[in-house]
Motif scaffolding. Sequence first.
Motif, short mmCIF file in Angstrom:
data_model
loop_
_atom_site.label_atom_id
_atom_site.label_comp_id
_atom_site.label_asym_id
_atom_site.label_seq_id
_atom_site.Cartn_x
_atom_site.Cartn_y
_atom_site.Cartn_z
N LYS A 43 19.12 50.19 27.71
CA LYS A 43 19.19 48.85 28.31
C LYS A 43 18.64 47.80 27.35
O LYS A 43 19.26 46.75 27.15
CB LYS A 43 18.41 48.82 29.63
CG LYS A 43 18.48 47.49 30.33
CD LYS A 43 17.74 47.52 31.66
CE LYS A 43 17.81 46.15 32.32
NZ LYS A 43 17.12 46.12 33.59
N GLU A 44 17.51 48.09 26.73
CA GLU A 44 16.94 47.15 25.75
C GLU A 44 17.88 46.98 24.56
O GLU A 44 18.07 45.86 24.06
CB GLU A 44 15.57 47.66 25.28
CG GLU A 44 14.51 47.63 26.36
CD GLU A 44 13.27 48.44 26.03
OE1 GLU A 44 12.24 48.19 26.68
OE2 GLU A 44 13.32 49.33 25.14
N THR A 46 21.11 47.32 24.54
CA THR A 46 22.28 46.54 24.97
C THR A 46 21.99 45.05 24.86
O THR A 46 22.83 44.28 24.39
CB THR A 46 22.68 46.92 26.40
OG1 THR A 46 23.02 48.31 26.43
CG2 THR A 46 23.86 46.12 26.89
N GLU A 47 20.80 44.64 25.27
CA GLU A 47 20.41 43.23 25.17
C GLU A 47 20.26 42.80 23.72
O GLU A 47 20.70 41.72 23.34
CB GLU A 47 19.11 43.00 25.93
CG GLU A 47 19.26 43.18 27.43
CD GLU A 47 17.93 43.17 28.17
OE1 GLU A 47 16.89 42.87 27.56
OE2 GLU A 47 17.95 43.46 29.38
N ILE A 48 19.64 43.64 22.90
CA ILE A 48 19.41 43.30 21.49
C ILE A 48 20.72 43.22 20.73
O ILE A 48 20.93 42.30 19.94
CB ILE A 48 18.47 44.34 20.85
CG1 ILE A 48 17.08 44.23 21.45
CG2 ILE A 48 18.42 44.18 19.34
CD1 ILE A 48 16.15 45.40 21.11
N ASP A 50 23.74 42.79 21.86
CA ASP A 50 24.72 41.87 22.45
C ASP A 50 26.11 42.52 22.48
O ASP A 50 27.11 41.90 22.14
CB ASP A 50 24.73 40.54 21.70
CG ASP A 50 25.45 39.45 22.49
OD1 ASP A 50 25.45 39.51 23.73
OD2 ASP A 50 26.04 38.55 21.85
N SER A 53 27.34 47.89 27.42
CA SER A 53 26.55 49.11 27.52
C SER A 53 27.37 50.33 27.08
O SER A 53 26.83 51.25 26.47
CB SER A 53 25.98 49.30 28.93
OG SER A 53 27.02 49.40 29.87
#
Length: 109
Positions: A43-44, A46-48, A50, A53
């Motif tokens: 999850k982290e 995926t945010e980093i 961009d 998922s």
Amino acid sequence: MSTHANNVTAESTVDTMAKLNVLGDECARTILIATSDGPQTAKELTEIADCSSATVYRRINNLLESELLAECIRFEENGTHTTAYEATVDHVQVTIGQNGIDVSTVAGE
């Protein structure tokens, strides 16, 4: 927070081209960079990164298969735990010579 790596091996069985192919992908490189500072969850990442998922999970699998990333368990202060990923290398060296291309890695300490 503590971690325990599960799939670190002493000798690599991954061929050179597999490592080069995975390093050729921007999302995979972003994941490798992010996990070099410590374990990150999908999850982290995926945010980093961009990225979607699904893309992140595919790149994580590619990095795991290439032995550039290790799966670990991250224990939180509240007693929970989650799967996280961390880089297994500090340096990657590509050598081109008469015998072809060789990729060597230096493991993190």
